[in-house]
Design a protein around this motif. Structure first.
Motif, PDB file in Angstrom:
ATOM      1  N   PHE A 115       2.404   1.764  -3.494  1.00 15.59           N
ATOM      2  CA  PHE A 115       1.433   2.279  -4.457  1.00 15.59           C
ATOM      3  C   PHE A 115       1.108   3.750  -4.200  1.00 15.59           C
ATOM      4  O   PHE A 115       0.983   4.538  -5.134  1.00 15.59           O
ATOM      5  CB  PHE A 115       0.149   1.444  -4.446  1.00 15.59           C
ATOM      6  CG  PHE A 115       0.309   0.108  -5.094  1.00 15.59           C
ATOM      7  CD1 PHE A 115       0.913  -0.020  -6.334  1.00 15.59           C
ATOM      8  CD2 PHE A 115      -0.156  -1.035  -4.466  1.00 15.59           C
ATOM      9  CE1 PHE A 115       1.059  -1.256  -6.942  1.00 15.59           C
ATOM     10  CE2 PHE A 115      -0.010  -2.276  -5.065  1.00 15.59           C
ATOM     11  CZ  PHE A 115       0.593  -2.386  -6.305  1.00 15.59           C
ATOM     12  N   VAL A 116       0.978   4.142  -2.936  1.00 17.33           N
ATOM     13  CA  VAL A 116       0.687   5.543  -2.615  1.00 17.33           C
ATOM     14  C   VAL A 116       1.861   6.430  -3.012  1.00 17.33           C
ATOM     15  O   VAL A 116       1.673   7.523  -3.558  1.00 17.33           O
ATOM     16  CB  VAL A 116       0.339   5.692  -1.117  1.00 17.33           C
ATOM     17  CG1 VAL A 116       0.325   7.152  -0.696  1.00 17.33           C
ATOM     18  CG2 VAL A 116      -1.005   5.047  -0.828  1.00 17.33           C
ATOM     19  N   LEU A 117       3.089   5.977  -2.756  1.00 17.20           N
ATOM     20  CA  LEU A 117       4.260   6.766  -3.158  1.00 17.20           C
ATOM     21  C   LEU A 117       4.355   6.892  -4.676  1.00 17.20           C
ATOM     22  O   LEU A 117       4.715   7.960  -5.198  1.00 17.20           O
ATOM     23  CB  LEU A 117       5.530   6.150  -2.583  1.00 17.20           C
ATOM     24  CG  LEU A 117       5.716   6.299  -1.070  1.00 17.20           C
ATOM     25  CD1 LEU A 117       6.971   5.567  -0.621  1.00 17.20           C
ATOM     26  CD2 LEU A 117       5.754   7.756  -0.670  1.00 17.20           C
ATOM     27  N   ALA A 137      -4.379   8.122   6.729  1.00 13.28           N
ATOM     28  CA  ALA A 137      -3.554   7.066   7.330  1.00 13.28           C
ATOM     29  C   ALA A 137      -3.599   7.125   8.852  1.00 13.28           C
ATOM     30  O   ALA A 137      -3.704   6.093   9.524  1.00 13.28           O
ATOM     31  CB  ALA A 137      -2.114   7.196   6.839  1.00 13.28           C
ATOM     32  N   LEU A 159      -2.434  16.392  -1.843  1.00  8.36           N
ATOM     33  CA  LEU A 159      -2.801  14.981  -1.819  1.00  8.36           C
ATOM     34  C   LEU A 159      -2.055  14.231  -0.717  1.00  8.36           C
ATOM     35  O   LEU A 159      -2.632  13.397  -0.018  1.00  8.36           O
ATOM     36  CB  LEU A 159      -2.528  14.334  -3.181  1.00  8.36           C
ATOM     37  CG  LEU A 159      -2.937  12.871  -3.339  1.00  8.36           C
ATOM     38  CD1 LEU A 159      -4.435  12.704  -3.137  1.00  8.36           C
ATOM     39  CD2 LEU A 159      -2.515  12.363  -4.693  1.00  8.36           C
ATOM     40  N   ALA A 160      -0.784  14.546  -0.533  1.00 11.21           N
ATOM     41  CA  ALA A 160      -0.006  13.909   0.533  1.00 11.21           C
ATOM     42  C   ALA A 160      -0.567  14.256   1.906  1.00 11.21           C
ATOM     43  O   ALA A 160      -0.633  13.402   2.797  1.00 11.21           O
ATOM     44  CB  ALA A 160       1.457  14.335   0.436  1.00 11.21           C
ATOM     45  N   LEU A 187       1.800   6.882  -6.722  1.00 10.03           N
ATOM     46  CA  LEU A 187       0.755   7.833  -7.070  1.00 10.03           C
ATOM     47  C   LEU A 187       1.211   9.266  -6.801  1.00 10.03           C
ATOM     48  O   LEU A 187       1.042  10.155  -7.641  1.00 10.03           O
ATOM     49  CB  LEU A 187      -0.518   7.535  -6.283  1.00 10.03           C
ATOM     50  CG  LEU A 187      -1.636   8.567  -6.407  1.00 10.03           C
ATOM     51  CD1 LEU A 187      -2.306   8.442  -7.763  1.00 10.03           C
ATOM     52  CD2 LEU A 187      -2.628   8.398  -5.289  1.00 10.03           C
ATOM     53  N   LEU A 188       1.809   9.498  -5.635  1.00  8.06           N
ATOM     54  CA  LEU A 188       2.288  10.839  -5.302  1.00  8.06           C
ATOM     55  C   LEU A 188       3.386  11.296  -6.256  1.00  8.06           C
ATOM     56  O   LEU A 188       3.451  12.470  -6.626  1.00  8.06           O
ATOM     57  CB  LEU A 188       2.784  10.885  -3.862  1.00  8.06           C
ATOM     58  CG  LEU A 188       1.702  10.926  -2.785  1.00  8.06           C
ATOM     59  CD1 LEU A 188       2.332  10.842  -1.403  1.00  8.06           C
ATOM     60  CD2 LEU A 188       0.864  12.175  -2.917  1.00  8.06           C
ATOM     61  N   LEU A 198      -3.848  12.251   2.327  1.00  8.87           N
ATOM     62  CA  LEU A 198      -3.543  10.835   2.545  1.00  8.87           C
ATOM     63  C   LEU A 198      -2.901  10.606   3.914  1.00  8.87           C
ATOM     64  O   LEU A 198      -3.109   9.556   4.530  1.00  8.87           O
ATOM     65  CB  LEU A 198      -2.644  10.309   1.430  1.00  8.87           C
ATOM     66  CG  LEU A 198      -3.308  10.198   0.060  1.00  8.87           C
ATOM     67  CD1 LEU A 198      -2.281   9.799  -0.992  1.00  8.87           C
ATOM     68  CD2 LEU A 198      -4.462   9.226   0.082  1.00  8.87           C
ATOM     69  N   GLU A 252       0.825  -1.203   0.000  1.00 11.42           N
ATOM     70  CA  GLU A 252       0.000   0.000   0.000  1.00 11.42           C
ATOM     71  C   GLU A 252       0.863   1.260   0.000  1.00 11.42           C
ATOM     72  O   GLU A 252       0.593   2.212  -0.737  1.00 11.42           O
ATOM     73  CB  GLU A 252      -0.926  -0.002   1.213  1.00 11.42           C
ATOM     74  CG  GLU A 252      -1.864   1.173   1.249  1.00 11.42           C
ATOM     75  CD  GLU A 252      -2.809   1.127   2.439  1.00 11.42           C
ATOM     76  OE1 GLU A 252      -3.630   2.041   2.544  1.00 11.42           O
ATOM     77  OE2 GLU A 252      -2.724   0.187   3.259  1.00 11.42           O
ATOM     78  N   VAL A 253       1.912   1.270   0.805  1.00 15.79           N
ATOM     79  CA  VAL A 253       2.816   2.420   0.858  1.00 15.79           C
ATOM     80  C   VAL A 253       3.498   2.630  -0.485  1.00 15.79           C
ATOM     81  O   VAL A 253       3.622   3.760  -0.972  1.00 15.79           O
ATOM     82  CB  VAL A 253       3.848   2.241   1.993  1.00 15.79           C
ATOM     83  CG1 VAL A 253       4.959   3.272   1.904  1.00 15.79           C
ATOM     84  CG2 VAL A 253       3.163   2.341   3.350  1.00 15.79           C
TER      85      VAL A 253
END
Length: 76
Positions: free
Chosen positions: A14-16, A41, A33-34, A18-19, A37, A11-12
Motif C-alpha cells: 500500500f505504501v509503494l 518505519a 514523502l518517501a 501511494l508513493l 515514511l 502495508e509495504v
C-alpha cells in the motif's frame, strides 16, 4: 489467521502504491514523502525492540550511577 508478516507485506504494498501515485503527480513530493515514511518505519521498528532506544533506562539507574549534575545540587 493473518500473521504479522502478511500484514507487513500488505502495508509495504500500500505504501509503494501511494508513493507511485504521488510520484506520477510530483517526483519531488514523492521523494519527500518517501523520506518521511522511511523515518516513521525506522522509528516503529526501534520502538518494538526491547531495551533499545532513548528513554528506556529508568532515571534512578542514572542517578545511582553517580552521573555529575544529576543530583539536583549545584556544583561547588
Amino acid at each position: 489467521m493473518v500473521t504479522r508478516l502478511v500484514l507487513l507485506v500488505l502495508e509495504v504494498v500500500f505504501v509503494l502504491a501511494l508513493l507511485l501515485g504521488v510520484g506520477l503527480w510530483s517526483v519531488p513530493a514523492a521523494l519527500v514523502l518517501a523520506g518521511v515514511l522511511g523515518v516513521v518505519a525506522v522509528e516503529r521498528t526501534l520502538a518494538g525492540l526491547p531495551g533499545k532506544g532513548p528513554g528506556r533506562e529508568p532515571v534512578r539507574a542514572v542517578r545511582a550511577a553517580g552521573v555529575p549534575g544529576e543530583s539536583g545540587r549545584s556544583p561547588d
